[in-house]
Scaffold this motif. Structure first.
Motif, short mmCIF file in Angstrom:
data_model
loop_
_atom_site.label_atom_id
_atom_site.label_comp_id
_atom_site.label_asym_id
_atom_site.label_seq_id
_atom_site.Cartn_x
_atom_site.Cartn_y
_atom_site.Cartn_z
N ASN A 112 -1.14 7.81 3.02
CA ASN A 112 0.08 7.29 3.63
C ASN A 112 1.12 8.39 3.83
O ASN A 112 1.77 8.47 4.88
CB ASN A 112 0.66 6.17 2.78
CG ASN A 112 1.89 5.55 3.39
OD1 ASN A 112 1.84 4.77 4.32
ND2 ASN A 112 3.05 5.93 2.86
N ALA A 116 2.41 9.33 7.58
CA ALA A 116 3.72 8.77 7.89
C ALA A 116 4.59 9.63 8.81
O ALA A 116 5.21 9.10 9.75
CB ALA A 116 4.48 8.46 6.60
N ARG A 123 1.76 3.48 13.53
CA ARG A 123 1.29 3.71 12.17
C ARG A 123 0.22 2.71 11.72
O ARG A 123 -0.73 3.11 11.03
CB ARG A 123 2.45 3.72 11.17
CG ARG A 123 2.04 4.27 9.81
CD ARG A 123 3.21 4.35 8.84
NE ARG A 123 4.24 5.23 9.34
CZ ARG A 123 5.44 5.39 8.76
NH1 ARG A 123 5.72 4.70 7.66
NH2 ARG A 123 6.33 6.19 9.29
N LEU A 127 -3.04 4.42 10.30
CA LEU A 127 -3.41 4.23 8.89
C LEU A 127 -4.75 3.53 8.75
O LEU A 127 -5.55 3.86 7.87
CB LEU A 127 -2.33 3.44 8.16
CG LEU A 127 -1.19 4.22 7.51
CD1 LEU A 127 -0.24 3.27 6.80
CD2 LEU A 127 -1.71 5.26 6.53
N TYR A 131 -7.60 5.17 6.64
CA TYR A 131 -8.10 4.46 5.46
C TYR A 131 -9.56 4.06 5.60
O TYR A 131 -10.23 3.79 4.59
CB TYR A 131 -7.25 3.22 5.19
CG TYR A 131 -5.99 3.48 4.41
CD1 TYR A 131 -6.01 4.23 3.24
CD2 TYR A 131 -4.76 2.96 4.83
CE1 TYR A 131 -4.85 4.47 2.52
CE2 TYR A 131 -3.60 3.19 4.12
CZ TYR A 131 -3.64 3.94 2.97
OH TYR A 131 -2.49 4.18 2.26
N SER A 324 -4.44 -1.07 2.91
CA SER A 324 -3.69 -0.57 4.07
C SER A 324 -2.46 -1.40 4.42
O SER A 324 -1.48 -0.85 4.93
CB SER A 324 -4.61 -0.47 5.29
OG SER A 324 -5.16 -1.74 5.62
N PRO A 327 1.38 -0.62 2.36
CA PRO A 327 2.25 0.44 2.89
C PRO A 327 2.88 0.09 4.24
O PRO A 327 3.99 0.53 4.54
CB PRO A 327 1.29 1.64 3.03
CG PRO A 327 0.20 1.37 2.05
CD PRO A 327 0.02 -0.12 2.07
N GLN A 331 6.83 -0.14 5.17
CA GLN A 331 7.40 0.61 6.30
C GLN A 331 8.53 -0.15 6.98
O GLN A 331 9.53 0.45 7.40
CB GLN A 331 6.31 0.92 7.32
CG GLN A 331 6.82 1.68 8.55
CD GLN A 331 5.84 1.65 9.70
OE1 GLN A 331 4.82 0.96 9.65
NE2 GLN A 331 6.14 2.39 10.75
N VAL A 343 5.84 3.42 -1.87
CA VAL A 343 4.38 3.42 -1.71
C VAL A 343 3.68 4.02 -2.94
O VAL A 343 2.75 3.41 -3.47
CB VAL A 343 3.97 4.13 -0.41
CG1 VAL A 343 2.44 4.27 -0.33
CG2 VAL A 343 4.48 3.36 0.80
#
Length: 393
Positions: A112, A116, A123, A127, A131, A324, A327, A331, A343
């Motif tokens: 993350n 980021a 995102r 991500l 992930y 996933s 996070p 955000q 996070v």
């Protein structure tokens, strides 16, 4: 950057997450030590990692992402070699201390943190792709470890994997992780100057907000911890429950199907979830799918093979989202200053919690296999309710 982080996740989870159950079996076979003793080292591996990941933002500020990442890979490699050659219990605990400290620099909070700065609006998709390296790590390294150990022995296999991992992670750190969008004259999501923020955070707290009194943080941490606790606990016993029904080979294929379903579920949400979507509601729905799958497994009583396959695949659809989605919720609920703390903290709390999951589910299994599924459903329901409790009103 997404590709580099994907590869990092493959090694992080393949060596640091999916590896310890294999290390446990190899150490027990080589030394004759009790399963309880070696299991304690596995628990220490994850508990030490929880402490380390909580301090990851501070380490990034002090040394930078590239150096922390390479150091983590090196510690993980040395630790795994230690697992392979330990001939005294304290050697094993020392190895777990190193491996647990190292792998978190290649785990969920690290992925993350690296992604980021490069993505805001995109995102979720970025991500989810990064992930997915975690799932691929399980698919690749679980059989790879077994093959290398069978052909070369545990110690040599650990050296081969360790050298390869450190070399590749060092290269990624120099070529990718040492860069930032500003270094290359770029903007997050490829935005042009003057376009403004791609997706401003919602309901941002003040900079001095006390996270431990923040309902959003508490419910997010509780939801992630409960969900992963149920998931890790059930996964730790699912193969051995399926083995008598399908046989080892077919049960292994079915577990691989759960991993494939995890990739599908994570990727689908990452690409299809609208920017303005209620991410907590989506997380709760994901656990609803897992609860449905677990209830199917409970209802079959181990007799309907087709229904069992459906149950495992439905459970698998939510596996990736458990890591996933939190996070991504953070955000949109916290400002950038708090996000860098939130996070790692929720990951640390989750890891400290799920380290105990296999043992608790093992106790439930001493009563009956259905007790495992009942316990999983109860904790999955708590996770879904925790996410819903933190929704914006």
């Amino acid at each position: 950057m997404v590709t580099a982080t994907f590869v990092l996740a493959v090694f992080g989870w393949g060596v640091g997450f999916y590896g310890p159950p294999i290390y446990l079996q190899m150490v027990v076979q080589r030394t004759g030590w009790s399963v309880a003793l070696v299991s304690a080292a596995v628990t220490m591996h994850f508990l030490v990692g929880a402490v380390a990941v909580a301090n990851l933002p501070r380490l990034y500020r002090l040394a930078g992402v590239p150096l922390v990442t390479v150091t983590g890979a090196l510690l993980l490699a040395i630790g795994v070699v230690g697992w392979s050659v330990a001939d005294q219990p304290w050697h094993l605990l020392a190895a777990a201390l190193l491996s647990g400290t190292g792998w978190v620099a290649m785990g969920a909070a690290a992925v993350n943190a690296i992604i980021a700065p490069w993505f805001v609006r995109a995102r979720p998709a970025a991500l989810s792709m990064a992930y997915n390296g975690a799932s691929v790590g399980g698919v690749v390294f679980s059989p790879l470890w077994v093959m290398l150990i069978a052909s070369s022995g545990f110690a040599q296999a650990a050296v081969i994997v360790g050298i390869s991992m450190v070399t590749i992670v060092a290269a990624l750190s120099v070529l990718a992780f040492s860069k930032s969008p500003s270094d290359l004259g770029q903007y997050p999501d490829g935005a042009r100057p003057g376009q403004g923020p791609a997706a401003p955070p919602l309901n941002a707290p003040s900079a001095d907000a006390l996270l431990w009194r923040d309902r959003r943080f508490l419910t997010l941490a509780a939801g992630m911890a409960a969900g992963l606790f149920a998931q890790i606990g059930l996964l730790a016993h699912l193969f051995s429950i399926m083995d008598p029904i399908f046989g080892s080979q077919a049960a292994g294929v079915l577990m691989g199907g759960a991993t494939a379903a995890a990739i599908v579920g994570r990727t689908g949400i990452g690409w299809l979830m609208p920017v303005s979507a209620d991410r907590r509601l989506i997380a709760s729905a994901s656990y609803g799918v897992q609860i449905t799958g677990t209830l199917i497994l409970l209802a079959t009583g181990g007799e309907n093979a087709a229904a069992i396959v459906v149950g495992v695949l439905l459970f698998g659809l939510g596996i990736g989202n458990a890591t996933s989605l939190p996070p991504l919720i953070a955000q949109v609920e916290f400002d950038q200053t708090d996000l860098s703390r939130v996070v790692p903290l929720i990951v640390a709390l989750s890891q400290a919690t799920y380290a105990l999951a296999p043992a608790l589910f093992g106790i439930a299994r001493t009563f009956s296999d259905p007790a495992v599924f009942k316990l999983a459903v109860a904790i999955q329901l708590l996770a879904a309710l925790a996410f819903l409790a933190g929704r914006h009103k």
